[in-house]
Motif scaffolding. Structure first.
Motif, mmCIF file in Angstrom:
data_model
loop_
_atom_site.group_PDB
_atom_site.id
_atom_site.type_symbol
_atom_site.label_atom_id
_atom_site.label_comp_id
_atom_site.label_asym_id
_atom_site.label_seq_id
_atom_site.Cartn_x
_atom_site.Cartn_y
_atom_site.Cartn_z
ATOM 1 N N GLU A 61 0.826 -1.209 0.000
ATOM 2 C CA GLU A 61 0.000 0.000 0.000
ATOM 3 C C GLU A 61 0.860 1.259 0.000
ATOM 4 N N VAL A 84 -5.815 -5.596 -4.212
ATOM 5 C CA VAL A 84 -7.201 -6.026 -4.423
ATOM 6 C C VAL A 84 -7.266 -7.535 -4.632
ATOM 7 N N GLU A 90 -10.541 -4.737 0.632
ATOM 8 C CA GLU A 90 -9.818 -3.483 0.868
ATOM 9 C C GLU A 90 -10.413 -2.354 0.025
ATOM 10 N N ASP A 91 -11.342 -1.620 0.595
ATOM 11 C CA ASP A 91 -11.999 -0.541 -0.146
ATOM 12 C C ASP A 91 -11.000 0.512 -0.610
ATOM 13 N N TYR A 92 -9.995 0.830 0.210
ATOM 14 C CA TYR A 92 -9.019 1.846 -0.188
ATOM 15 C C TYR A 92 -8.227 1.401 -1.413
ATOM 16 N N TYR A 94 -9.349 -0.494 -3.854
ATOM 17 C CA TYR A 94 -10.225 -0.274 -5.011
ATOM 18 C C TYR A 94 -10.239 1.206 -5.391
ATOM 19 N N TYR A 95 -10.341 2.065 -4.396
ATOM 20 C CA TYR A 95 -10.315 3.503 -4.646
ATOM 21 C C TYR A 95 -8.989 3.899 -5.311
ATOM 22 N N PRO A 113 -13.656 -0.133 -10.328
ATOM 23 C CA PRO A 113 -13.093 -0.179 -8.974
ATOM 24 C C PRO A 113 -13.598 0.960 -8.088
ATOM 25 N N LEU A 114 -13.855 2.127 -8.680
ATOM 26 C CA LEU A 114 -14.414 3.214 -7.872
ATOM 27 C C LEU A 114 -15.826 2.870 -7.396
ATOM 28 N N ALA A 117 -15.488 0.519 -4.510
ATOM 29 C CA ALA A 117 -15.087 1.243 -3.297
ATOM 30 C C ALA A 117 -16.277 1.956 -2.668
ATOM 31 N N ARG A 121 -17.758 1.247 1.003
ATOM 32 C CA ARG A 121 -17.692 2.308 2.008
ATOM 33 C C ARG A 121 -17.950 3.636 1.299
ATOM 34 N N TYR A 126 -14.655 9.017 -2.173
ATOM 35 C CA TYR A 126 -14.912 7.902 -3.091
ATOM 36 C C TYR A 126 -16.075 8.258 -4.023
#
Length: 142
Positions: A61, A84, A90-92, A94-95, A113-114, A117, A121, A126
């Motif tokens: 990350e 991912v 892991e939402d972050y 994807y963002y 992916p957005l 995300a 969340r 996002y």
């Protein structure tokens, strides 16, 4: 991680001139460089750490963020994609993947992916990024 005597990392297997210390120290230095506003330098040292510990989500990350912040968008997308794939919750990641694809110019690919995300969340940034991507795609179709 390659361990030498007394738990210190051994430089064996790494090209000469690489950073001193062990993988954790590389990670710490990379994060500090990123925080201090030197993302390209951070990406260089974090890449070394990721090669040594490819399964580390923290290193991956930090590397992805450093790549993104140093405008290495294609590389950042690859790093976020690895996160991912390893952990689809892991939402972050994807963002980050969506943002990196968007900045790399692949707006259509950024949408999915957005959207994931946002579904995971619905944070304001996002949602804003997804809205902007969708507006751009609508404008291109008109």
């Amino acid at each position: 991680m390659i361990q030498g005597r007394n738990g210190a990392s051994d430089a064996a297997g790494y090209p000469p001139g690489g950073p001193s210390g062990d993988v954790y120290e590389w990670f710490q230095r990379g994060v500090k460089l990123l925080t201090d506003g030197s993302p390209a330098a951070a990406a260089a040292i974090l890449e070394r750490a990721a090669q040594a510990e490819p399964e580390s989500p923290s290193i991956r990350e930090a590397l992805a963020r450093a790549q993104f912040n140093s405008r290495q968008y294609t590389e950042a997308a690859g790093s976020f994609r690895l996160i991912v794939e390893a952990n689809p919750t892991e939402d972050y990641a994807y963002y980050g993947l969506g943002m990196a694809l968007w900045r790399a110019g692949d707006i259509e690919a950024a949408q999915e992916p957005l959207a994931v995300a946002v579904a995971m969340r619905p944070l304001r940034h996002y949602v804003s990024a997804l809205s902007q991507v969708r507006a751009t795609l609508r404008a291109r179709q008109a």
